[in-house]
Design an enzyme around this catalytic site. Sequence first.
Site, PDB file in Angstrom:
ATOM      1  CG  HIS A 149      -2.086   1.059   1.838  1.00  0.00           C
ATOM      2  ND1 HIS A 149      -2.962   0.960   0.649  1.00  0.00           N
ATOM      3  CD2 HIS A 149      -1.802   2.020   2.344  1.00  0.00           C
ATOM      4  CE1 HIS A 149      -3.670   2.054   0.817  1.00  0.00           C
ATOM      5  NE2 HIS A 149      -2.808   2.709   1.831  1.00  0.00           N
ATOM      6  CD  GLU A 208       4.197   1.445  -4.345  1.00  0.00           C
ATOM      7  OE1 GLU A 208       3.594   0.253  -4.822  1.00  0.00           O
ATOM      8  OE2 GLU A 208       3.862   2.250  -3.899  1.00  0.00           O
TER       9      GLU A 208
HETATM   10  C1  GRF Z   1       0.940   1.066  -6.193  1.00  0.00           C
HETATM   11  O1  GRF Z   1       0.871   2.059  -5.675  1.00  0.00           O
HETATM   12  C2  GRF Z   1       0.299  -0.044  -5.053  1.00  0.00           C
HETATM   13  O2  GRF Z   1       0.897   0.286  -3.313  1.00  0.00           O
HETATM   14  C3  GRF Z   1      -0.603   0.228  -5.387  1.00  0.00           C
HETATM   15  O3  GRF Z   1      -1.630   0.209  -5.838  1.00  0.00           O
HETATM   16  C4  GRF Z   1      -0.170   0.206  -7.205  1.00  0.00           C
HETATM   17  C5  GRF Z   1       0.270  -0.495  -8.069  1.00  0.00           C
HETATM   18  O4  GRF Z   1       0.872   0.084  -9.505  1.00  0.00           O
HETATM   19  N1  GRF Z   1      -1.340  -0.330  -4.163  1.00  0.00           N
HETATM   20  P1  GRF Z   1       1.597  -1.386 -10.015  1.00  0.00           P
HETATM   21  O5  GRF Z   1       0.401  -2.200 -10.957  1.00  0.00           O
HETATM   22  O6  GRF Z   1       2.169  -1.928  -9.675  1.00  0.00           O
HETATM   23  O7  GRF Z   1       2.163  -0.571 -11.371  1.00  0.00           O
END
Ligand code: GRF
Length: 230
Positions: free
Chosen positions: A109, A179
């Site tokens: 998240h 992330e």
């Molecule tokens: C990310 O920001 C994740 O934290 C959220 O949705 C987004 C997904 O991005 N749950 P991606 O599809 O991995 O590029």
Amino acid sequence: MSMRIAVFASGGGSNLQALINWFNRDRAAGARVALVIADRECRALERADRAGIERSLIPVRGIEPEELALATLAALEGAAIDVVALAGYLRLVPAAVVDRYRGRIVNIHPSLLPAFGGPGMYGSRVHEAVLRAGVRVTGATVHYVDEAYDEGRPIAQWPVPVFPDDSPETLAARVLRVEHQLYPIALERLVRELQGQEPLPQPEFKFVAAPHDVPALEGMRTAFGLQEEE
Ligand code: GRF
């Protein structure tokens, strides 16, 4: 024993790609992404195809919840999946799936949960809320999935600075870079734990050296015990 990871996605799949890069290119890793499940045609499915990973499109509209749960469990069991990682999956995972994979199902998240989480808090809405609130620090959280949105216990978090001139887009991009570093590391920790290896120590945060820095990957690996300090 090498573990098999299923990634659930609905969109761009950049976190999926980060997991593929980490686990599937390194033969020594204790796990591999072995299945991608999406609820719609999306870039994530293309990434699965490109990496030669089995994929399953399971639409959720117009299908009974029980049927969705059975179809999802069948796909997971058919691919002998050990661990489930949600990465930009915009649907609530059926309770029967959460229950079957409890302790082995996680999500990422784009905020420091429990702040800026819960129903309706996804995508740019999270970053808009962060900017509206005027906080100076946000971040990314990897957490266990349970029956409620964004409420499972956090496994790993990493802070990201918010700057006065940020827009939702610039902030989202800064968090997303973190992330991509945090998710593979958090999953690797979980896999090691599930494999009964020595638990890794909890990280000590070494926060942002320069104002526009995101943490260097090496620094993050060290903080999470995946690498010896120099
Ligand atoms: C990310 O920001 C994740 O934290 C959220 O949705 C987004 C997904 O991005 N749950 P991606 O599809 O991995 O590029």
